[in-house]
Scaffold this motif. Structure first.
Motif, PDB file in Angstrom:
ATOM      1  N   GLY A   1      76.276  18.968  32.608  1.00  0.00           N
ATOM      2  CA  GLY A   1      76.380  19.289  34.025  1.00  0.00           C
ATOM      3  C   GLY A   1      75.113  19.050  34.822  1.00  0.00           C
ATOM      4  O   GLY A   1      75.052  19.359  36.010  1.00  0.00           O
ATOM      5  N   LYS A   2      74.087  18.474  34.198  1.00  0.00           N
ATOM      6  CA  LYS A   2      72.825  18.203  34.888  1.00  0.00           C
ATOM      7  C   LYS A   2      72.578  16.705  34.927  1.00  0.00           C
ATOM      8  O   LYS A   2      72.781  16.009  33.941  1.00  0.00           O
ATOM      9  N   ALA A   3      72.141  16.224  36.083  1.00  0.00           N
ATOM     10  CA  ALA A   3      71.816  14.800  36.233  1.00  0.00           C
ATOM     11  C   ALA A   3      70.374  14.575  35.796  1.00  0.00           C
ATOM     12  O   ALA A   3      69.446  15.145  36.367  1.00  0.00           O
ATOM     13  N   LEU A   4      70.195  13.753  34.774  1.00  0.00           N
ATOM     14  CA  LEU A   4      68.867  13.439  34.259  1.00  0.00           C
ATOM     15  C   LEU A   4      68.522  12.002  34.607  1.00  0.00           C
ATOM     16  O   LEU A   4      69.358  11.108  34.476  1.00  0.00           O
ATOM     17  N   GLU A   5      67.294  11.782  35.047  1.00  0.00           N
ATOM     18  CA  GLU A   5      66.858  10.444  35.435  1.00  0.00           C
ATOM     19  C   GLU A   5      66.234   9.727  34.249  1.00  0.00           C
ATOM     20  O   GLU A   5      65.379  10.271  33.551  1.00  0.00           O
ATOM     21  N   ALA A   6      66.689   8.505  34.000  1.00  0.00           N
ATOM     22  CA  ALA A   6      66.137   7.688  32.921  1.00  0.00           C
ATOM     23  C   ALA A   6      65.656   6.368  33.505  1.00  0.00           C
ATOM     24  O   ALA A   6      66.140   5.925  34.543  1.00  0.00           O
ATOM     25  N   TYR A   7      64.710   5.738  32.851  1.00  0.00           N
ATOM     26  CA  TYR A   7      64.135   4.479  33.327  1.00  0.00           C
ATOM     27  C   TYR A   7      64.439   3.363  32.344  1.00  0.00           C
ATOM     28  O   TYR A   7      64.315   3.543  31.135  1.00  0.00           O
ATOM     29  N   ALA A   8      64.821   2.232  32.876  1.00  0.00           N
ATOM     30  CA  ALA A   8      65.065   1.056  32.037  1.00  0.00           C
ATOM     31  C   ALA A   8      63.731   0.406  31.684  1.00  0.00           C
ATOM     32  O   ALA A   8      62.776   0.454  32.453  1.00  0.00           O
ATOM     33  N   SER A   9      63.673  -0.208  30.513  1.00  0.00           N
ATOM     34  CA  SER A   9      62.452  -0.896  30.101  1.00  0.00           C
ATOM     35  C   SER A   9      62.832  -2.076  29.212  1.00  0.00           C
ATOM     36  O   SER A   9      63.950  -2.163  28.711  1.00  0.00           O
ATOM     37  N   ASP A  10      61.887  -2.982  29.040  1.00  0.00           N
ATOM     38  CA  ASP A  10      62.133  -4.144  28.196  1.00  0.00           C
ATOM     39  C   ASP A  10      62.248  -3.716  26.736  1.00  0.00           C
ATOM     40  O   ASP A  10      61.600  -2.774  26.290  1.00  0.00           O
ATOM     41  N   ARG A  11      63.050  -4.480  25.975  1.00  0.00           N
ATOM     42  CA  ARG A  11      63.245  -4.150  24.562  1.00  0.00           C
ATOM     43  C   ARG A  11      61.935  -4.190  23.793  1.00  0.00           C
ATOM     44  O   ARG A  11      61.693  -3.377  22.907  1.00  0.00           O
ATOM     45  N   LYS A  12      61.061  -5.147  24.149  1.00  0.00           N
ATOM     46  CA  LYS A  12      59.816  -5.302  23.392  1.00  0.00           C
ATOM     47  C   LYS A  12      58.954  -4.050  23.465  1.00  0.00           C
ATOM     48  O   LYS A  12      58.151  -3.787  22.569  1.00  0.00           O
ATOM     49  N   ASP A  13      59.114  -3.254  24.544  1.00  0.00           N
ATOM     50  CA  ASP A  13      58.345  -2.021  24.666  1.00  0.00           C
ATOM     51  C   ASP A  13      58.830  -0.954  23.693  1.00  0.00           C
ATOM     52  O   ASP A  13      58.089  -0.029  23.353  1.00  0.00           O
ATOM     53  N   ASN A  14      60.096  -1.058  23.267  1.00  0.00           N
ATOM     54  CA  ASN A  14      60.692  -0.010  22.444  1.00  0.00           C
ATOM     55  C   ASN A  14      60.963  -0.436  21.008  1.00  0.00           C
ATOM     56  O   ASN A  14      61.598   0.317  20.269  1.00  0.00           O
ATOM     57  N   ILE A  15      60.543  -1.623  20.612  1.00  0.00           N
ATOM     58  CA  ILE A  15      60.875  -2.110  19.266  1.00  0.00           C
ATOM     59  C   ILE A  15      60.421  -1.141  18.168  1.00  0.00           C
ATOM     60  O   ILE A  15      61.233  -0.792  17.295  1.00  0.00           O
ATOM     61  N   PRO A  16      59.183  -0.655  18.148  1.00  0.00           N
ATOM     62  CA  PRO A  16      58.789   0.255  17.056  1.00  0.00           C
ATOM     63  C   PRO A  16      59.634   1.526  17.015  1.00  0.00           C
ATOM     64  O   PRO A  16      60.027   1.977  15.934  1.00  0.00           O
ATOM     65  N   ILE A  17      59.930   2.088  18.189  1.00  0.00           N
ATOM     66  CA  ILE A  17      60.703   3.338  18.242  1.00  0.00           C
ATOM     67  C   ILE A  17      62.127   3.101  17.768  1.00  0.00           C
ATOM     68  O   ILE A  17      62.655   3.842  16.931  1.00  0.00           O
ATOM     69  N   GLU A  18      62.763   2.053  18.306  1.00  0.00           N
ATOM     70  CA  GLU A  18      64.151   1.770  17.925  1.00  0.00           C
ATOM     71  C   GLU A  18      64.255   1.360  16.463  1.00  0.00           C
ATOM     72  O   GLU A  18      65.214   1.721  15.774  1.00  0.00           O
ATOM     73  N   ALA A  19      63.284   0.595  15.986  1.00  0.00           N
ATOM     74  CA  ALA A  19      63.306   0.150  14.585  1.00  0.00           C
ATOM     75  C   ALA A  19      63.192   1.345  13.639  1.00  0.00           C
ATOM     76  O   ALA A  19      63.925   1.439  12.642  1.00  0.00           O
ATOM     77  N   ARG A  20      62.285   2.274  13.943  1.00  0.00           N
ATOM     78  CA  ARG A  20      62.138   3.462  13.090  1.00  0.00           C
ATOM     79  C   ARG A  20      63.416   4.304  13.096  1.00  0.00           C
ATOM     80  O   ARG A  20      63.854   4.799  12.052  1.00  0.00           O
ATOM     81  N   ASP A  21      64.021   4.444  14.265  1.00  0.00           N
ATOM     82  CA  ASP A  21      65.246   5.235  14.343  1.00  0.00           C
ATOM     83  C   ASP A  21      66.397   4.548  13.608  1.00  0.00           C
ATOM     84  O   ASP A  21      67.237   5.209  12.996  1.00  0.00           O
TER      85      ASP A  21
END
Length: 202
Positions: A50-70
């Motif tokens: 029930g709460k609107a949360l703001e998220a920001y888009a970013s390039d995949r290359k910025d998130n590769i280590p985080i996404e790969a670990r997950d």
């Protein structure tokens, strides 16, 4: 005539200033509009509880280590979290196999052939895993990883703790519902799987 000529020059100069000012204001307004639209496109609003949360888009290359670990963590949790229920085992292993290539399927087939899963069911054994750390080398593609984890094997009378170290490569693939991170684990193998300790259950 001099007054008319002077007045005309004044009117012409004033008109040119107004036109130049209008062009500058228009250009500035267009620039700010495009900037604002670009910023708004990088924002996503997610409705959670029930709460609107703001998220920001970013390039995949910025998130590769985080996404790969997950991705690696999710795979190991699905593959090694087992309960004495054939449906639970098949469901978890199926989810895990979507995240890896045939190297994981071969290990699953070997364990199944050796009666590992039937032993879990007949012995009422539950198995969980805690991923301690994951290292990812993003300097070279495909990305190499190494996963350090601890297995808890819960039997009727005891709990065994085992050290688990695995390694493999990560390759980019299309994202899907079954593979939301868009990685595929390749050449997955176990480096170490040894007993650490055992404690009796009361």
């Amino acid at each position: 005539m001099k007054n008319i000529d002077t007045a005309f020059r004044h009117v012409r100069g004033f008109t040119m200033l107004v036109i130049i000012g209008s062009i500058l204001i228009s250009c500035f307004s267009l620039y700010k509009s495009f900037t604002l639209v670009s910023q708004m496109q990088n924002k996503v609003y997610i409705l959670a509880n029930g709460k609107a949360l703001e998220a920001y888009a970013s390039d995949r290359k910025d998130n590769i280590p985080i996404e790969a670990r997950d991705h690696v963590k999710t795979f190991h949790q699905f593959f090694f979290t087992l309960d004495p229920d054939d449906k639970v085992i098949k469901s978890n292993v199926t989810k895990a196999l979507y995240l890896a290539d045939d190297s994981a399927k071969r290990i699953y087939d070997d364990l199944k052939e050796n009666g590992y899963y039937s032993g879990i069911i007949s012995g009422n054994v539950s198995q969980t895993i805690k991923v301690d750390s994951i290292t990812i080398d993003t300097n070279k593609y495909p990305y190499q990883f190494r996963c350090y984890a601890t297995q808890n094997i819960i039997r009727t009378t005891s709990i065994a703790y085992r050290s688990l170290i695995t390694e493999g490569n990560l390759r980019n693939v299309s994202r899907s519902d079954n593979n939301p991170h868009g990685f595929l684990i390749e050449r997955w193998n176990t480096i170490e799987n040894r007993d650490l300790s055992t404690e009796n259950r009361k």
